[in-house]
Motif scaffolding. Structure first.
Motif: not given
Length: 175
Positions: A48-51, A57-62
């Motif tokens: 979440w921090h990176i997003a 979007p945090s979904a992209k990071v995930y």
């Protein structure tokens, strides 16, 4: 005045790394590698921090973290043991190798030993089919492991009491 070398907060170190990149969003994988190096794994809070930092979007990071097997969302032991479950290894006894590792380490695949020294996982294939069955510890391949004693010897190499500094011919420490 704070010297950058003295910064120990991993979030601050991560932010400094991200800030040093000219193309931040395009370097998501590099940023995730750096984050995993700093934190040891990539929990939701770090993702979440990176997003937030990259304004994505945090979904992209995930999605990236969950797609690449190098990334992990769970803590790992100091030494990561992976059993190859590719076809050649499977046919030549990977399940027995995995069961013996679980027995010797006292954990199930996907877990960490109570001393945080080892974590045990499995991989689809590491490309060392001629050495099947194979396990990899910290990137080092160990093959033709069919006996409990052979497995024990491999694990012993990674225990603190068996890790020694290189010495010179007079028995002194190499610098």
């Amino acid at each position: 005045m704070c010297d950058k070398a003295l910064i120990t907060d991993p979030y601050r170190q991560l932010d400094d790394y991200i800030d040093s990149l000219p193309y931040k969003k395009e370097n998501l994988i590099a940023i995730l590698h750096q984050a995993q190096e700093l934190f040891g794994y990539l929990p939701d809070k770090v993702q979440w921090h990176i997003a937030q930092k990259l304004d994505i979007p945090s979904a992209k990071v995930y999605g990236v973290v969950s797609f690449y097997s190098f990334f992990t969302m769970k803590p790992r032991g100091k030494h990561v043991a992976n059993v190859c479950m590719g076809t050649a290894c499977f046919v030549r006894g990977a399940e027995k190798l995995q069961a013996e590792l679980e027995k010797q380490l006292g954990i199930k695949t996907g877990q960490i030993t109570s001393d945080n020294l080892f974590s045990l996982d499995s991989l689809r294939c590491i490309g060392a089919c001629g050495l099947a069955p194979v396990m990899m510890v910290d990137g080092e391949v160990h093959g033709r492991l069919n006996e409990a004693e052979e497995i024990k010897q491999v694990l012993e190499k990674y225990r603190p009491e068996n890790i020694h500094e290189p010495t010179d011919s007079q028995g002194g420490m190499k610098m």
